[in-house]
Design a protein around this motif. Sequence first.
Motif, PDB file in Angstrom:
ATOM      1  N   MET B  91       0.678  -0.963  -0.015  1.00  0.00           N
ATOM      2  CA  MET B  91       0.224  -0.017   0.008  1.00  0.00           C
ATOM      3  C   MET B  91       0.896   1.258  -0.036  1.00  0.00           C
ATOM      4  O   MET B  91       2.064   1.314   0.892  1.00  0.00           O
ATOM      5  N   THR B 111      -0.951  -7.025   6.543  1.00  0.00           N
ATOM      6  CA  THR B 111      -0.266  -6.402   5.582  1.00  0.00           C
ATOM      7  C   THR B 111       1.046  -6.464   5.398  1.00  0.00           C
ATOM      8  O   THR B 111       1.657  -7.143   6.320  1.00  0.00           O
ATOM      9  N   ALA B 112       1.652  -6.082   4.094  1.00  0.00           N
ATOM     10  CA  ALA B 112       3.072  -6.545   3.922  1.00  0.00           C
ATOM     11  C   ALA B 112       3.597  -5.430   3.207  1.00  0.00           C
ATOM     12  O   ALA B 112       3.048  -4.678   2.424  1.00  0.00           O
ATOM     13  N   LEU B 113       5.108  -5.165   3.164  1.00  0.00           N
ATOM     14  CA  LEU B 113       5.479  -3.902   2.462  1.00  0.00           C
ATOM     15  C   LEU B 113       5.522  -4.451   1.122  1.00  0.00           C
ATOM     16  O   LEU B 113       5.462  -3.463   0.114  1.00  0.00           O
TER      17      LEU B 113
END
Lengths: 147, 138, 304
Positions: B91, B111-113
């Motif tokens: 994101m 979430t993850a990078l």
Amino acid sequence: MSGTAAGVEARLPIRSDLDLVWVRQHVRQAAATLGFGLVEQTKLVTAASELARNTLVYGGGGELRAVPLTDGRAQGLRLVFSDSGPGIPDVEQALRDGYTSGGGLGMGLGGARRLVHEFAIDSTPGAGTTVTVTSWAARTPRPREEP
Amino acid sequence: MNDDLSRAGGAPVPVLRLGDVLLVTLQGDLHDGTAEQLRQDIVAAIAGSRVTGVVIDISGVEIVDSFLGRVLAEIAANARLLAAQTVVAGMRPAVALTLVELGLTLPGLRTALSTGAALELLGRVDAAATDGPRREPR
Amino acid sequence: MRSEAVPEHDAAAPQASPTDEVGAFLNRRREQIAQRWADEPLFRAVFTVSRDEAVEAGRSVVDALAQVAASGRVEDSDSAGFTVVREQLARMTAARSRSGMSTAQVSGEVDALRAPVVNLLVADLPDVPAERLRESTEALTVLMGTLRLVVMETALTEVQSLIDRQQMQLLEVATPIIRLWDGIVAVPLIGTLDSARSQVVMETLLEAVVDQQARYAILDITGVPTVDSLVAQHLMKTVAAVRLMGAECVVSGIRPAIAQTIVHLGLDLGTVITRAGLADALAYALHGLGADIVHATPGGAGHR
């Protein structure tokens, strides 16, 4: 840094899914033209998307009017969403988070209000709703944009 | 601007299968209908095979409004019911700030990078090694 | 005051409007006005090297006023005529400000330019009917008032651009991003956080998380004197945004006094991970990355 206001002024119909895409793209481009930073652009486009969807889903369609503004050296963008749908019986309640009458997360109106600098709503039951939002491009340029 | 429309817009989003992980890459500006279709496609794909994880790469997405946010949350909730984990990857900062301001913090979403980091999170370290660059230059 | 007043006199003879009369007067008496102004404090104090310089500056201001008068818009500070002298006026007011004059004092000095030129006008039109003289004097007075307004506007613009520059410098100085380790970035915050600064801090930190693919972002608030509900809100927003991006945010440096304030204000930092100092936050992040800190000496092993 900020360009001219040409091409910002527009009237866009909001009648379908596809129109929402055009609304987002026009607002994005207008905000960029007026010198909005990336985050401010994103906030304004997101607010426009929420409000245009409200116009489409609850207002039964309508239109967006985009108007460039100047206040001294500041440039702004005013967006007016209007429909002639059933209107909102209780505006205060509609602005509260979590309120929804149609299957969203209830972030539409209240959320959009937090994404813009000025927010006004005018609704008459049976005669339609007009939501007017305004944001101003930050006067101080972001450090990143310095040469 | 027309490029954005032809690149994404109304075209269905491809759902790739990588071992027991589904990989979905969102690009540009999604129609509401396309997003809704994607939700159904992913649920069908999980139900039809033994998938344990779903990675949705949104590094190419410039805005997430409450509609798309809701679709992402629903995908995660549906996947969870079918015993699969969902990770939203990449994101953009402006999108994250806007979602927070909107009041949409999506607490149920992992979430993850990057897609690589997401696969790692799902315990697919080997697959992460084959992951390409996560963000195309614009 | 302008064209509406003219028709009465039209019957007698076609006459110039008061503003035209003022314009013609300014052109005619350009030299005398410039000479008189050169002795007024505003010009005398700014142009100290030679009197000629002051007279020359006075001429250009008279020219500008004449042009504005000819355009008929004596009350409009945006008149095109003022454009050419704006920069010169800005230099003059800046020079007066530097020598310690307040804005009001500079304004007074500009006002002092009015009397000499009005007196000159009265002396210049001895045969004109009283009514017309009154109109012309009034137009000139309005014009001089507009000049004063233009000077104040330029002074304000100067101050504003100074503030803008300083604000930018402050933002640059105050938000350094430090890469502490592979995958760990930190922002030490110093000074009071207002809304604009918090915004920049948030954006800078988030950009750094992407650029460095940092799984941990540390916000160190050791140098922040007070935490009120606004700052707390910004901290929580930053933490939430960092989480949405797939990284984790740790807030360090909450001094005992601030901890008490937070409790006292009833602020809920919610799920925000906090550590006493930057070192503790770094240790936490390193542990999360699977790189624990151990003592090198035998027997001292163990992580913090």
